[in-house]
Design a protein around this motif. Structure first.
Motif, mmCIF file in Angstrom:
data_model
loop_
_atom_site.group_PDB
_atom_site.id
_atom_site.type_symbol
_atom_site.label_atom_id
_atom_site.label_comp_id
_atom_site.label_asym_id
_atom_site.label_seq_id
_atom_site.Cartn_x
_atom_site.Cartn_y
_atom_site.Cartn_z
ATOM 1 N N GLY A 100 -0.259 -4.960 4.498
ATOM 2 C CA GLY A 100 -1.094 -4.749 3.317
ATOM 3 C C GLY A 100 -2.576 -4.935 3.577
ATOM 4 O O GLY A 100 -3.003 -5.984 4.065
ATOM 5 N N PRO A 103 -7.351 -7.153 -0.411
ATOM 6 C CA PRO A 103 -8.347 -8.143 0.007
ATOM 7 C C PRO A 103 -7.745 -9.271 0.846
ATOM 8 O O PRO A 103 -8.350 -9.713 1.823
ATOM 9 C CB PRO A 103 -8.891 -8.680 -1.325
ATOM 10 N N CYS A 104 -6.540 -9.723 0.496
ATOM 11 C CA CYS A 104 -5.990 -10.880 1.218
ATOM 12 C C CYS A 104 -5.480 -10.508 2.609
ATOM 13 O O CYS A 104 -5.664 -11.270 3.556
ATOM 14 C CB CYS A 104 -4.903 -11.552 0.380
ATOM 15 N N GLU A 123 -0.951 -0.519 6.248
ATOM 16 C CA GLU A 123 -1.201 -0.284 4.826
ATOM 17 C C GLU A 123 -0.530 1.022 4.445
ATOM 18 O O GLU A 123 -0.760 2.052 5.070
ATOM 19 C CB GLU A 123 -2.717 -0.225 4.576
ATOM 20 N N LYS A 124 0.277 0.971 3.398
ATOM 21 C CA LYS A 124 1.050 2.179 3.079
ATOM 22 C C LYS A 124 0.217 3.273 2.424
ATOM 23 O O LYS A 124 0.566 4.433 2.465
ATOM 24 C CB LYS A 124 2.256 1.813 2.218
ATOM 25 N N ARG A 125 -0.907 2.884 1.831
ATOM 26 C CA ARG A 125 -1.724 3.894 1.136
ATOM 27 C C ARG A 125 -2.823 4.431 2.047
ATOM 28 O O ARG A 125 -3.238 3.762 2.983
ATOM 29 C CB ARG A 125 -2.400 3.279 -0.092
ATOM 30 N N ARG A 130 -9.058 0.951 -6.348
ATOM 31 C CA ARG A 130 -9.143 0.157 -7.579
ATOM 32 C C ARG A 130 -10.598 -0.166 -7.954
ATOM 33 O O ARG A 130 -11.285 -0.879 -7.222
ATOM 34 C CB ARG A 130 -8.337 -1.133 -7.427
ATOM 35 N N ASN A 132 -11.305 -1.865 -10.601
ATOM 36 C CA ASN A 132 -11.315 -3.141 -11.326
ATOM 37 C C ASN A 132 -12.096 -4.205 -10.567
ATOM 38 O O ASN A 132 -12.157 -4.194 -9.339
ATOM 39 C CB ASN A 132 -9.886 -3.626 -11.581
ATOM 40 N N PHE A 190 5.579 -0.947 6.022
ATOM 41 C CA PHE A 190 6.510 -1.924 6.600
ATOM 42 C C PHE A 190 7.771 -1.911 5.742
ATOM 43 O O PHE A 190 7.702 -2.055 4.526
ATOM 44 C CB PHE A 190 5.869 -3.317 6.577
ATOM 45 N N TYR A 302 -17.016 -2.622 -16.217
ATOM 46 C CA TYR A 302 -15.606 -3.020 -16.189
ATOM 47 C C TYR A 302 -15.298 -3.971 -17.341
ATOM 48 O O TYR A 302 -16.063 -4.920 -17.592
ATOM 49 C CB TYR A 302 -15.311 -3.710 -14.846
ATOM 50 N N GLY A 401 -1.829 -14.234 -0.820
ATOM 51 C CA GLY A 401 -2.331 -13.384 -1.915
ATOM 52 C C GLY A 401 -1.386 -13.309 -3.093
ATOM 53 O O GLY A 401 -0.682 -14.273 -3.407
ATOM 54 N N ASP A 402 -1.341 -12.140 -3.715
ATOM 55 C CA ASP A 402 -0.520 -11.977 -4.921
ATOM 56 C C ASP A 402 0.964 -12.163 -4.626
ATOM 57 O O ASP A 402 1.750 -12.403 -5.534
ATOM 58 C CB ASP A 402 -0.743 -10.583 -5.533
ATOM 59 N N TRP A 409 -5.861 -12.531 -14.113
ATOM 60 C CA TRP A 409 -7.127 -11.868 -13.790
ATOM 61 C C TRP A 409 -8.361 -12.425 -14.495
ATOM 62 O O TRP A 409 -9.393 -12.598 -13.854
ATOM 63 C CB TRP A 409 -7.024 -10.361 -14.067
ATOM 64 N N GLY A 414 -7.009 -14.364 -8.684
ATOM 65 C CA GLY A 414 -6.439 -13.493 -7.650
ATOM 66 C C GLY A 414 -7.208 -13.572 -6.355
ATOM 67 O O GLY A 414 -6.647 -13.834 -5.291
HETATM 68 P P1 FAD Z 1 -3.131 -6.329 -3.238
HETATM 69 O O1 FAD Z 1 -4.566 -6.216 -3.556
HETATM 70 O O2 FAD Z 1 -2.150 -5.916 -4.264
HETATM 71 O O3 FAD Z 1 -2.874 -5.549 -1.887
HETATM 72 C C1 FAD Z 1 -1.590 -5.342 -1.355
HETATM 73 C C2 FAD Z 1 -1.661 -4.151 -0.424
HETATM 74 O O4 FAD Z 1 -0.424 -4.042 0.271
HETATM 75 C C3 FAD Z 1 -1.848 -2.841 -1.170
HETATM 76 O O5 FAD Z 1 -2.936 -2.138 -0.614
HETATM 77 C C4 FAD Z 1 -0.525 -2.106 -0.983
HETATM 78 O O6 FAD Z 1 -0.679 -0.719 -0.938
HETATM 79 C C5 FAD Z 1 -0.058 -2.673 0.354
HETATM 80 N N1 FAD Z 1 1.397 -2.650 0.556
HETATM 81 C C6 FAD Z 1 2.359 -3.010 -0.331
HETATM 82 N N2 FAD Z 1 3.576 -2.903 0.235
HETATM 83 C C7 FAD Z 1 3.393 -2.464 1.495
HETATM 84 C C8 FAD Z 1 4.277 -2.171 2.565
HETATM 85 N N3 FAD Z 1 5.602 -2.324 2.439
HETATM 86 N N4 FAD Z 1 3.745 -1.733 3.720
HETATM 87 C C9 FAD Z 1 2.407 -1.578 3.870
HETATM 88 N N5 FAD Z 1 1.519 -1.836 2.876
HETATM 89 C C10 FAD Z 1 1.996 -2.295 1.711
HETATM 90 N N6 FAD Z 1 -7.393 -8.827 -10.357
HETATM 91 C C11 FAD Z 1 -8.426 -9.170 -11.145
HETATM 92 O O7 FAD Z 1 -8.916 -10.303 -11.041
HETATM 93 N N7 FAD Z 1 -8.937 -8.283 -12.066
HETATM 94 C C12 FAD Z 1 -8.423 -7.043 -12.205
HETATM 95 O O8 FAD Z 1 -8.867 -6.285 -13.054
HETATM 96 C C13 FAD Z 1 -7.344 -6.652 -11.391
HETATM 97 N N8 FAD Z 1 -6.835 -5.411 -11.473
HETATM 98 C C14 FAD Z 1 -5.776 -5.071 -10.680
HETATM 99 C C15 FAD Z 1 -5.231 -3.800 -10.803
HETATM 100 C C16 FAD Z 1 -4.137 -3.425 -10.042
HETATM 101 C C17 FAD Z 1 -3.552 -2.064 -10.204
HETATM 102 C C18 FAD Z 1 -3.577 -4.352 -9.110
HETATM 103 C C19 FAD Z 1 -2.396 -3.977 -8.253
HETATM 104 C C20 FAD Z 1 -4.121 -5.621 -8.979
HETATM 105 C C21 FAD Z 1 -5.216 -5.990 -9.762
HETATM 106 N N9 FAD Z 1 -5.786 -7.251 -9.673
HETATM 107 C C22 FAD Z 1 -6.847 -7.598 -10.458
HETATM 108 C C23 FAD Z 1 -5.249 -8.263 -8.754
HETATM 109 C C24 FAD Z 1 -6.120 -8.315 -7.521
HETATM 110 O O9 FAD Z 1 -6.315 -7.016 -7.040
HETATM 111 C C25 FAD Z 1 -5.481 -9.195 -6.469
HETATM 112 O O10 FAD Z 1 -5.335 -10.505 -6.976
HETATM 113 C C26 FAD Z 1 -6.317 -9.238 -5.201
HETATM 114 O O11 FAD Z 1 -6.586 -7.918 -4.807
HETATM 115 C C27 FAD Z 1 -5.604 -9.922 -4.056
HETATM 116 O O12 FAD Z 1 -4.421 -9.232 -3.832
HETATM 117 P P2 FAD Z 1 -3.655 -9.032 -2.454
HETATM 118 O O13 FAD Z 1 -4.544 -8.678 -1.341
HETATM 119 O O14 FAD Z 1 -2.744 -10.180 -2.313
HETATM 120 O O15 FAD Z 1 -2.739 -7.786 -2.845
#
Ligand code: FAD
Length: 499
Positions: A100, A103-104, A123-125, A130, A132, A190, A302, A401-402, A409, A414
């Motif tokens: 993934g 950010p985390c 990263e799958k995408r 975003r 946001n 993954f 936003y 992370g999440d 939020w 997050g």
């Molecule tokens: P994420 O940011 O969710 O990143 C996870 C990544 O892993 C993604 O890019 C995903 O595509 C990738 N992934 C998932 N599964 C796989 C796999 N099997 N193989 C490869 N890659 C994979 N927080 C706020 O405070 N305010 C907001 O307005 C807000 N809006 C949000 C809107 C959306 C649609 C989402 C999903 C989250 C939002 N958040 C918001 C939460 C915030 O983005 C997260 O808390 C912060 O980005 C930390 O997240 P992370 O890195 O743990 O996970």
């Protein structure tokens, strides 16, 4: 200072490419510009089965010495010199796979690179999309500025309230990660861990899509799940807490950066309890009934607000009442056009129509960037780490992370807690690299996880963010890293015997 750099391939000027790289906000373009920069400097980027990651950053840095890049190198060198990284030798024999590029995941990749590990991130995408905006706790801007946030995004934290869009944050961290030698594969998913078999000549690998991805051939001894709320990694149970029904709406409007827009005040957080009259007046006037409201001005305008179910039903945003929240907010029960007008009316009212001609930014489907989310229940992982041992190979597994804890939020948890959890996980990886006993590593990590869980505001942290490192003692007040003992975490050590 004059610009000085080697350009062995004269077709493209590295400093021009670097300027474009710094300015880019698109994941695919950043990756492409990075490869072109490497080519123009005649330096091979680290690749599985190809160029080594060791020393990549230093070679790159010595070849690209522009005024702009020098300021970044100074910051990264300062960070890299922290004793905890042991001059990039702390984990120089370790191989880390991160799932993934949120950010985390990216922030984790950077820490592992500082520790000297070989880091591959999938990263799958194809893109970060975003708009946001994340509210940042006090320590986060320090953390990000030390990694070049200002060099890549000069507007970073220039307003009254510290925040950044998710997409912008991903771009900054992606650039830093690449320069530190992290190998990033987009459009790569993954699926699962492949355990080594008795006769296999390799260690732990991953089941990856597409199957012909070079990442399928990558042997790793550390695996970090940073794949967001849906967490694909097995073996991490969650517990949930159900709260009062909370429906959040987020929306983004174009920031045309006019003088009139610049004069509109941001609103860090209105809560129903403290702004009762204001929310009552809004309800009387428009039928929009909110419980809290946040407005940040970033690359977009936003807004995030929590709305009462009754008002969403009354304004036609929700078709029918359902006790089950997934049905209530299910696609079939939401009238998108009314959601769009509800969000726009609320945004206009709460900013007293001071933003002229609010025009929606578009989301990655090319539609108005408005979304509705359910915050009624929260989950937390029951534990944050485990070790798997098979046929003499050991794998350290962690989540960040999440995946670790669902954020709320409006509080900015997050990103703020996300980075804290990343630093905790990086400390665990460092101990793994140091050869500490795996049960001891798990005991320390899960002790730290207890502190992480109770850190709900920046008040739980020390007040000098400049002194934060991956060592939890530099961050958490009342840090008890030995709360749990190795015997307490035996259940997290899976040696295949099922005991
Ligand atoms: P994420 O940011 O969710 O990143 C996870 C990544 O892993 C993604 O890019 C995903 O595509 C990738 N992934 C998932 N599964 C796989 C796999 N099997 N193989 C490869 N890659 C994979 N927080 C706020 O405070 N305010 C907001 O307005 C807000 N809006 C949000 C809107 C959306 C649609 C989402 C999903 C989250 C939002 N958040 C918001 C939460 C915030 O983005 C997260 O808390 C912060 O980005 C930390 O997240 P992370 O890195 O743990 O996970």
């Amino acid at each position: 200072m004059g610009e000085e750099m080697k350009n062995t391939n004269n077709s493209e000027c590295p400093s021009d490419l670097y300027d474009k790289f710094c300015a880019s906000n698109s994941c695919t373009e950043i990756l492409e510009l990075f490869d072109r920069m490497c080519e123009s400097l005649s330096i091979a980027p680290p690749r599985i089965g190809g160029a080594d990651h060791h020393g990549f950053y230093h070679r790159f840095k010595s070849l690209l010495r522009t005024t702009k890049s020098m300021s970044l190198w100074t910051k990264l060198d300062k960070r890299a010199s922290e004793s905890v990284y042991a001059d990039g030798n702390a984990c120089s024999k370790n191989k880390v796979l991160i799932i993934g590029a949120g950010p985390c995941g990216l922030r984790m990749a950077i820490e592992c690179a500082f520790l000297g590990a070989k880091v591959v991130l999938v990263e799958k995408r194809p893109q970060a999309t975003r708009n946001n905006v994340l509210h940042l706790w006090t320590y986060v801007p320090y953390d990000l500025k030390a990694l070049g946030a200002k060099e890549f995004y000069p507007r970073f934290c220039t307003g009254g309230i510290d925040h950044i869009s998710i997409r912008q944050l991903q771009s900054i961290l992606l650039k830093t990660a690449l320069l530190l030698g992290v190998e990033v594969h987009i459009n790569t998913t993954f699926n699962d861990i492949i355990e080594p078999t008795d006769d296999a000549h390799h260690g732990f690998r991953a089941d990856i899509s597409p199957v012909d991805s070079p990442v399928s051939q990558f042997d790793f001894d550390v695996l970090i799940g940073a794949d967001g709320k849906r967490n694909t990694l097995k073996g991490f149970k969650r517990k949930g807490a159900r709260g009062k029904l909370a429906i959040a709406i987020t929306c983004n409007f174009l920031n045309k950066r006019t003088t009139r827009e610049s004069l509109v005040q941001e609103k860090g957080g209105f809560n129903y309890l403290y702004s009762l009259q204001m929310f009552k007046d809004l309800n009387d006037k428009t039928g929009i009934y909110l419980e809290n409201f946040v407005y940040y001005k970033a690359d977009t305008h936003y807004f995030v607000m929590t709305a009462h179910k009754k008002s969403l039903l009354k304004k036609g945003v929700l078709k029918e009442e359902h006790a089950d929240t997934s049905k209530l907010l299910g696609r079939d029960n939401v009238v998108y056009e009314y959601l769009v007008s509800y969000a726009k009316e609320a945004a206009n009212e709460m900013t007293e129509y001071k933003i002229p001609d609010l025009e929606f930014a578009l989301n990655h489907y090319g539609r108005e960037d408005v979304a509705m989310f359910d915050f009624t229940s929260f989950f937390t992982a029951e534990h944050s780490s485990r070790v798997i041992e098979r046929h003499g190979h050991k794998l350290l597994v962690g989540i960040v992370g999440d995946s670790l804890q669902e954020p709320f939020w409006p509080s900015g948890s997050g990103c703020a807690k996300g980075i804290l959890g990343v630093l905790d996980a990086a400390y665990m990886v460092k101990q793994w690299g140091d050869g500490v006993d795996p049960l001891q590593i798990l005991a320390t990590k899960e002790s730290v996880f207890r502190m992480f869980l109770s850190a709900w505001t920046s008040h739980s942290l020390f007040s000098k963010p400049q002194e934060f490192t991956i060592d939890p003692k530099t961050r958490y007040k009342n840090c008890e890293t030995d709360f749990l003992k190795p015997k307490d975490v035996k259940y997290l050590y899976d040696d295949g015997t099922g005991v």
